[in-house]
Design an enzyme around this catalytic site. Structure first.
Site, PDB file in Angstrom:
ATOM      1  N   GLY A  97      29.628  29.032  43.934  1.00  0.00           N
ATOM      2  CA  GLY A  97      29.477  29.750  42.670  1.00  0.00           C
ATOM      3  C   GLY A  97      30.792  30.070  41.983  1.00  0.00           C
ATOM      4  O   GLY A  97      31.777  29.350  42.130  1.00  0.00           O
ATOM      5  N   SER A  98      30.785  31.168  41.254  1.00  0.00           N
ATOM      6  CA  SER A  98      31.889  31.559  40.373  1.00  0.00           C
ATOM      7  C   SER A  98      33.239  31.587  41.076  1.00  0.00           C
ATOM      8  O   SER A  98      33.348  31.932  42.253  1.00  0.00           O
ATOM      9  CB  SER A  98      31.596  32.947  39.811  1.00  0.00           C
ATOM     10  N   SER A  99      34.276  31.264  40.291  1.00  0.00           N
ATOM     11  CA  SER A  99      35.630  31.318  40.831  1.00  0.00           C
ATOM     12  C   SER A  99      36.107  32.758  40.969  1.00  0.00           C
ATOM     13  O   SER A  99      37.180  33.009  41.497  1.00  0.00           O
ATOM     14  CB  SER A  99      36.588  30.511  39.953  1.00  0.00           C
TER      15      SER A  99
END
Lengths: 138, 427
Positions: free
Chosen positions: A64-66
């Site tokens: 998922g998101s960084s």
């Protein structure tokens, strides 16, 4: 009670122990775990509504998101980080999160951790030695 | 980690405390990855928001926040200037035109953003303020080693441009900006860029001709595979940049696709053999009518069809998309019960102003927002939201606990904005 010892590679040093929480699904930290409670919030995730706070998280990979590490840091500040974690395959998200969450972490174990460890088992992680000691619940 | 002379000098503090702290962090990070050396980088894209910690940190002093959160330091570190060319991710809210009030953002976020902008200016971070640096003046070249954040931009840089970056986070990217170094690991190395999952698209039942079709394909595959690199085959029409932008975002939301190949389209996949490095893929995934339907239904778990908010432009709308949305709104009026939020980068908004698109959107009752993101809306979670971004449909329920989120095309979303009702369906 049955004890199993696993050997792997250090990701981040230190020791930690706790009850295992195990998943075969990737885990997202940003927008996947509530940083104030440690509860998994991702829709459709098998751990949804369960908390990783104070446990030993056993999971295959981060996803998922960084902003993964940023969320991990927030979790640590809120006192809701896991005591240790066992990562199937390390990627930059979980490597960086281990560092900023100051959480003992190991990977590349000699046996598949999600098969050997079940949720509820008691797990001790020695990050520096790359050692995992599992006490089976039954 | 083996250190070169200049790296050792920074670690020893010969370039000041900030670079010393940054090197310490990068060494721990490199060790955790299993890397053994650094490489030089001069294109860094950072998460700059001080906003994230508004709930848990009382100080709004940028140096305090940056020390604690960016550099993992209990000691106050005053950063002088970054060393590498650095641009930043979006801020949290749009300070222009009181747009931050429109989305009910609290005053603290406003204050933190003012501080963030002052801080970026002082330390030399170029404030592009977008999740799509490749649309607004930070375009790496093929083979360039870069350090980027933002899962959708990372996938775009790796796959579409052929630049080389791992999925970096706030702390690692900030440390790279200060030092011009990153661990030589992962996608920086040739052997880790080849694909290992073959994805066969059924052209008889799937027509890959829109952003939405591309997003659904990547969303499906992302949810199925782990840290693998998919190779998409059977794609007949060359996608445009908007399709690949959505494609990159969706696969990094349901899963972790930070590198992929589209045979005949992306630069490291002229042929299947090149994409696989002549190795046998570990799995073949088929994507056809059924998988497409399943994905659509997963992204449309809403029940209430009275739409309160239409939030489009994730990743930030391109110039082509802002022009298209303006055409759809020409002479129309947004429903009185619905708020239309359109997100883009400041640079693109400047062109939109010049071309009159912003006026068309305003006249119709919509809002063109900059520097911000549809996840950053601070209205009650009972609001029904419609979006044309799979990424938003994925994250709004998880991160923000919005239960009613609709997903469809730009046209579906504009129709919902005008009528106040969701009428989207899988065609």
């Amino acid at each position: 009670m049955k004890k199993i010892v696993l050997h792997g590679r250090k990701v981040y040093g230190g020791t930690g122990e706790g009850e295992a929480i195990v998943t075969n699904q990737g885990v997202a930290f940003c927008a996947g775990i509530d940083p104030l409670t440690g509860e998994v919030t991702e829709r459709g995730h098998e751990l949804r509504t369960k908390s990783i706070a104070g446990k030993v998280l056993v999971f295959p990979f981060g996803k998922g998101s960084s902003a993964f590490s940023k969320a991990a840091y927030a979790l640590w500040l809120a006192g809701k980080a896991p005591k240790a974690w066992i990562i199937g395959e390390v990627n930059p998200q979980t490597a960086l999160a281990s560092v900023v969450m100051h959480t003992p972490a190991v990977t590349e174990l000699d046996r598949e951790p999600t098969e050997v460890i079940a949720s509820g088992d008691w797990v001790k992680v020695d990050g520096d030695k790359g050692l995992v000691e599992v006490t089976k619940k039954d | 980690m083996k250190l070169a002379q200049d790296e050792q000098a920074m670690l020893d503090g010969r370039e000041g405390l900030a670079r010393q702290k940054a090197m310490e962090l990068l060494i721990k990070y490199g060790d955790a990855l299993g890397a053994d050396k650094f490489i030089d980088v001069d294109n860094v894209y950072i998460l700059s928001g001080l906003f994230s910690y508004a709930d848990i940190f009382e100080s709004v002093d940028a140096d305090d926040v940056a020390s604690e959160y960016f550099l993992d330091s209990r000691e106050r570190v005053v950063v002088d200037r970054v060393k590498a060319f650095t641009t930043n991710h979006l801020f949290t809210i749009d300070l222009d035109n009181d747009h931050w009030r429109l989305v009910k953002a609290p005053q603290i976020l406003h204050d933190l953003e003012v501080q963030t902008q002052k801080y970026c200016k002082r330390i030399g971070v170029n404030m592009t303020g977008t999740c799509t640096p490749y649309q607004t003046g930070n375009v790496p070249v093929f083979g360039e080693h870069i350090v980027w954040v933002e899962s959708s931009a990372i996938a775009y840089a790796n796959a579409v441009i052929g630049a080389r970056t791992n999925i970096e986070g706030l702390e690692s990217s900030f440390a790279s900006a200060l030092t011009g170094k990153t661990p030589y690991w992962g996608f920086h190395l040739n052997e880790n860029r080849i694909g290992n999952i073959l994805v066969e698209v059924d052209n008889d039942t799937v027509d890959l001709a829109s952003v939405m079709e591309y997003e659904m394909l990547a969303y499906y595959v992302g949810g199925l595979i782990g840290l693998d690199i998919p190779i998409y085959t059977n794609i007949r029409k060359t996608p445009n940049a908007d399709m690949l932008k959505g494609f990159s975002a969706a696969g990094a939301s349901s899963g972790s696709i930070e590198m992929y190949h589209v045979v005949g389209v992306t630069p490291e996949a002229h042929t299947v053999e090149e994409a696989t490095g002549r190795k046998k893929p570990k799995m073949t995934v088929n994507y056809g009518k059924e998988q497409r339907r399943e994905t659509y239904e997963k992204l449309n778990a809403a029940k209430n069809d009275n739409v309160d908010i239409v939030a489009i432009g994730c990743p930030h709308y391109s110039m082509r998309q802002v022009a298209a949305v303006a055409r759809l709104l020409e002479g129309k009026k947004v429903n009185g019960n619905t708020m239309l939020l359109i997100y883009t980068a400041k640079q693109i908004a400047t062109v939109a102003d010049r071309n009159g698109y912003t006026d068309v959107i305003k006249k119709a009752g919509g809002h063109l927002l900059i520097d911000s993101c549809p996840l950053n809306i601070y209205v009650p979670t009972t609001n029904v939201v419609a979006t044309d971004a799979a990424k938003i449909a994925h994250y709004l329920p998880g991160e923000r606990e919005f239960d009613n989120v609709w997903y469809g095309s730009m046209e579906d979303c504009i129709q919902a904005a005008i009528t106040g009702k969701w009428k989207g369906e899988l065609k």
